[in-house]
Design an enzyme around this catalytic site. Structure first.
Site, PDB file in Angstrom:
ATOM      1  N   LYS A  29      57.181  37.681  44.391  1.00  0.00           N
ATOM      2  CA  LYS A  29      55.975  37.086  43.815  1.00  0.00           C
ATOM      3  C   LYS A  29      56.321  36.075  42.743  1.00  0.00           C
ATOM      4  O   LYS A  29      55.572  35.135  42.504  1.00  0.00           O
ATOM      5  CB  LYS A  29      55.052  38.184  43.296  1.00  0.00           C
ATOM      6  N   ARG A  64      52.148  37.252  56.824  1.00  0.00           N
ATOM      7  CA  ARG A  64      51.953  38.099  58.007  1.00  0.00           C
ATOM      8  C   ARG A  64      50.473  38.057  58.364  1.00  0.00           C
ATOM      9  O   ARG A  64      49.675  37.463  57.649  1.00  0.00           O
ATOM     10  CB  ARG A  64      52.340  39.529  57.671  1.00  0.00           C
ATOM     11  N   GLU A  89      51.261  40.720  35.249  1.00  0.00           N
ATOM     12  CA  GLU A  89      50.467  39.505  35.117  1.00  0.00           C
ATOM     13  C   GLU A  89      49.106  39.880  34.558  1.00  0.00           C
ATOM     14  O   GLU A  89      48.748  41.052  34.484  1.00  0.00           O
ATOM     15  CB  GLU A  89      50.339  38.782  36.473  1.00  0.00           C
ATOM     16  N   HIS A 121      42.923  49.215  44.476  1.00  0.00           N
ATOM     17  CA  HIS A 121      43.511  47.895  44.734  1.00  0.00           C
ATOM     18  C   HIS A 121      43.743  47.641  46.207  1.00  0.00           C
ATOM     19  O   HIS A 121      44.571  46.848  46.593  1.00  0.00           O
ATOM     20  CB  HIS A 121      44.814  47.698  43.966  1.00  0.00           C
TER      21      HIS A 121
END
Lengths: 498, 175, 498, 175
Positions: free
Chosen positions: A116, A292, A200, A235
């Site tokens: 990431k 994907r 983050e 999430h």
């Protein structure tokens, strides 16, 4: 075109991919673990190879065994589905080295975007806005404390690898950080074989809006419009829809262009998804590119009338994209609900077991991509998704109404399911008005209990069942969602677990 | 006929008149009559005042799972419950053990034998279906025995932790 | 909008209509005969009213009983489906008199168009070309002989009422005429309660191309493009598709305009279908307007992304059409196969019985509008349609491949089905090349037998079934399509029966 | 083990070796081995040289209906057939009656008792599922008895017409 494809996955997505292979006249090879010897994807394939014990590391995550299965069966390409090895650049590399076509982007691209951190750097360079946060993975808790203080709580502890809601923890205050890091690392290690995490900024009231992209080997890169994926629990998305209500035509165009820019910046090939956070002021931030097929890809297929897996395979086979940006015109509205074997009254805890009865909804505008059948055992070892239920209609209201009808007509006995929870979400004022943010479930449905308004009818059914005996012997009560002693014990604080 | 049922954890005393393919519940307001017809092993068609309802019924002698109009009801005979062995009785009140919620692997044990724990205190972390789940103490009390260790594979009925309750509340006997 | 609708039909179409009612929040009332007490449409409805014995005349065709059922349940509108009372103008009239909304055109329009003679006159006046033939029904065999001589054999003996392939006979030569007239009259009497017949020219190599139209109370009349319905057996469509391969854009536009002209000439309201014959020289002739929903309406829904039943109901409720001609753009390709309980190896003879096992195909681009479920009894009394299997894909080849896959994945035990026959038709060179005419089955598949290429596997399955005993007791052999003595007796000359 | 089967009307002698979950057919060319696993009451997964096939099996002891790859096979044990009563034996050869093909109503009887009929001659018209169906004479012969009249409702096993065959062909005994 490929003669034979190995599908390195299980459950509904393996079946989904095989469906397109069969449409294309391509032979299919399933792989499976000992827990899955009678799984739906095994029965649906032309050939099936046992990989090993149920532990993912010894079966679906075991690259050597998967590669060997492809070699032994003569499969010339591998479709990884989502999860498992799908975003593992080493696996893609192995395929490249072995001369097997990996149906997805190149291993370098997966590596760059799968990390990431690197992907955030690429996007910055490619003029795509990213969320504030750490620029590298970090194990030193002291540094993590420091960065969290800088960007301000709440922050998100996030595995650098993987996706699917695993290895992610929201941290609201300093004293939760350390345990969250440990727990997320552990989960990431188990799920993706990589324990690295970073942090983050966490937006409490944001929307998750993603754009589907397709890119071929000839420099053609297009986007296939957006999917709104804000309704999440733990999430993990549970309801997705397209189009997104709040996008104006201008914003949609702007984000679509940013998505194409993002794909091009990463030299992306094949199907991918550019995920954005959209804050309350309609500012959008690049989150990541999923390299994907997404779980929720069917809603795009419904509004565009095309088959994304087919285009994945065509691109992987070296064919040019048969679609042009100017020909892509979404129509109507589509919604997907993910149907897990889970208990929405207890923190969406997984509910494995044997499906003793299954009645799938059907009819106009209803699609159910199922990975189970009546009589199958839902194993404890994997993500407990049973199917993706998708509706399509001319308008959003109609698609919602159709979804509620379909959920009520979807009967699963033997494991718990979120049907009634999903009905209540879809029927809620907030959802109907499109007030969906990533904290939607926490805000509106944190203590949800099933409304038991038809108790009298249920009691009558109980008595009737006693009176009008069944032909078959009584089933094993253990398998049918019986309340067990622990139900009074736990407070399943899954969304905010420390 | 009288039925002493537990519907979704609530004890419900039902007086029902049964005639051929018709069941009448004696309600406080007014009686509720329904006719029924078995469609298949797992489906019964109810007709209540002209409105049809499909009831899907699973489960066995112990507890039936009933799905009507998208909602699930768990109904068991309260009498059968009374006959169950003491250790598994805790369905409604007075649980004295912490059990595994599902087939799972024990990740971490956070308590020791002899330790005093508070209600809601995290005792065990298990992992199943790639998700970690915590098990909490059901009340204040003392851990008398721990029956599992990290790495164990456990099943739903396995008792992981025995707890002696600090102060016994009045047992609900006639709810 | 209507609060409650009675569906005056059974089987798959009743379930289909109820699906839309449920989407729209409209309560549904089923009606049923004694043979249908556990039929799928009965279980799916909010209320159900027993009409009477299984004979259609005493149940589904009995207007008094249907009207009474609507009154008793407070249904404010009736959807007639197809067949039964759907094109009975007297029934529509009764509804009008009773203040019940009949979901379809007015009784006058049904009467005019239901009488194939009157409709031919209207069309001539409306500048729509019609086939050569008789301009009135006729019982005098002498006159029939005379007219047949004039237009030349082969001729078609056709019931002036009804549709669905009933009451129709092809007559190739003079000596077959009298028996054909008697037989068609009898069948028409049984099916529609009207024995009148007429004759018209029979085109041996023609295509059956129909256009869907929608018209509201406000003068808006649009067409929803064509359906190619040439593949027929016993004059009943079994495979339909859209778009039609042979229509050029110009011809499509011309025929679409003719369809709108036809609807306007007849003062048509609601959904209807204008049927054309298209000869080998691309000349088209008006055949009839079906004043109801067609069996094959789903293929139009698939390529246009809309719900025809919803538009029927909206129009019947007095709402203006929400669609405009310029917004209607078909996309992709869709095919429907009608799945009957029938034996394609014996003249498509109906095969009633109990469905002991049912596995419906599903997945992307597959829709199955079913009217049966596992365990239900397919009664001998009605049209033996089990479901309409529909596929959608980006291209015709893909839609065909998907249909073949779906047929192979559609398992019905207990009654015979045409799955393997349909597979062979779809796989044939003639079909793939689009060489479909109304004589397609007679020309290419008149003596069709199922290819038994996997006998060894079947024998192994037989032995395996003996060895690995089933849990359930053995089923009644009588219900499972067992060859019975008569199979060696009959020559089922259904297509050309005298 | 030896199986004397009738597969879709064809007599087939099968020599099969059975080992646990594996069946080997002794073929003229070379043996064919398949492993199998029961998935459900009506589904068996076969594996023949690595290729999987799903066989769906219906029917009972008498005849099994087997669907593989979209095609249907009817298989019965020839021995069980031999034991069937003579009157219903005609499955393969030598039919001597005209039976109703399905539950139906007799529309018309086109022959009389004592009448000589030719093979293929139409004898009875029945109606079922709104479709008319004709029944034909299976061979040249003499109508000895008519057991139905117009308007009768008839069932599949009902013998509508008895016919005495004109000239008996050689019985197929060892096909």
């Amino acid at each position: 075109m490929f003669k034979k494809i190995l599908i390195a996955n299980r459950g509904e997505i393996a079946v989904r991919v095989m469906n397109t292979c069969k449409d294309m006249g391509i032979k299919t090879v399933a792989v499976y673990s000992e827990a899955d010897s009678k799984a739906a994807h095994v029965l649906f394939a032309d050939e099936a190879v046992l990989l090993g014990p149920s532990e993912p590391a010894q079966s679906y995550l075991n690259m050597d065994k998967v590669i060997k299965a492809a070699r032994d069966t003569g499969a010339v390409a591998i479709h990884p589905g989502y999860g498992f090895l799908s975003e593992n650049h080493e696996f893609a590399k192995r395929c490249e080295q072995e001369g097997i076509v990996f149906i997805g982007p190149s291993s370098d691209v997966i590596r760059d975007l799968g990390d990431k951190i690197t992907s955030r750097k690429i996007m910055k360079k490619g003029n795509v806005p990213v969320t504030p946060g750490l620029l590298g993975s970090e194990t030193d808790i002291a540094i993590l404390y420091q960065v969290a203080d800088e960007i301000g709580y709440p922050v998100l502890v996030k595995a650098t690898a993987g996706g699917g809601g695993k290895g992610i923890r929201v941290v609201n205050a300093k004293d939760e950080l350390e345990e969250a890091v440990a727990s997320a690392s552990r989960e990431a290690q188990n799920a993706f074989g990589n324990s690295e995490v970073y942090i983050e900024k966490f937006f409490t009231r944001a929307r998750h809006v993603e754009f589907q992209v397709l890119a071929d080997d000839f420099g053609n890169t297009i986007h296939l419009y957006e999917r709104e994926c804000s309704v999440q629990r733990r999430h993990q998305k549970i309801i997705e829809e397209t189009p997104c209500l709040v996008l104006t035509d201008e914003l949609r165009k702007e984000m679509g262009q940013a998505a194409v820019r993002a794909a091009k910046a990463a030299s992306y090939k094949n199907a991918g998804t550019v995920e954005f956070l959209l804050d309350e002021n309609n500012r959008f931030y690049f989150l990541e590119i999923n390299t994907r097929l997404q779980v929720e890809h069917p809603i795009t297929e419904m509004t565009l009338g095309l088959d994304l897996v087919r285009h994945q395979i065509e691109i992987a086979a070296g064919n040019p994209l048969s679609l042009k940006q100017e020909d892509i015109h979404p129509r109507g509205h589509s919604i997907e609900c993910r149907i897990y074997a889970e208990d929405p009254e207890n923190g969406f805890m997984p509910s494995p077991g044997k499906i003793t009865f299954l009645k799938e909804p059907s009819g106009p505008g209803i699609r159910n991509d199922a990975g189970v059948y009546q009589g199958v055992e839902v194993p404890v070892d994997y993500d407990p998704i049973l199917s993706k239920l998708v509706t399509y209609a001319e308008t959003r209201d109609q698609a919602i109404a159709k979804m509620i009808k379909a959920l009520k007509d979807y009967i699963v006995l033997g494991v718990k399911t979120p049907m009634s929870f999903l009905c209540d979400v879809l029927e809620s004022k907030a959802f109907k008005e499109g007030q969906v943010f990533t904290d939607f479930i926490d805000v509106h449905f944190s203590d949800w209990k099933s409304n038991a308004e038809m108790i009298d009818a249920a009691v009558i059914a109980y008595i009737a069942d006693e009176l009008a005996g069944r032909a078959a012997p009584a089933l094993n009560a253990k398998q049918t969602g019986v309340p067990t002693p622990w139900e009074t014990l736990g407070n399943w604080k899954m969304t905010k677990v420390g | 006929m009288e039925y002493d049922l537990i519907v979704n954890s609530e004890k419900t005393l039902v007086e029902a008149k049964i005639q051929d393919r018709e069941i009448t519940l004696q309600k406080e307001e007014k009686p509720l009559t329904a006719s029924f017809e078995r469609v298949s092993d797992h489906q019964i068609l109810l007709n209540i005042n002209g409105t049809q309802l499909n009831a899907y019924v699973g489960g066995g002698k112990d507890v039936k799972t009933i799905i009507i109009d998208g909602r699930t009801y768990y109904i068991r005979d309260a009498d059968s419950l009374a006959q169950a062995p003491a250790g598994k009785k805790g369905f409604k009140g007075g649980a004295k053990t912490v059990c595994a919620p599902m087939p799972a692997m024990v990740i971490s044990i956070l308590a020791k034998e002899g330790q005093m724990v508070e209600k809601g205190q995290k005792l065990v972390i298990v992992s199943a279906m790639k998700m970690e789940t915590s098990l909490f103490a059901p009340f204040d009390g003392k851990v008398t025995k721990i029956n599992a260790k990290e790495g164990d594979k456990v099943m739903p009925t396995d008792i992981l932790v025995d707890i002696e309750q600090k102060k016994e509340p009045a047992e609900e006997t006639n709810e």
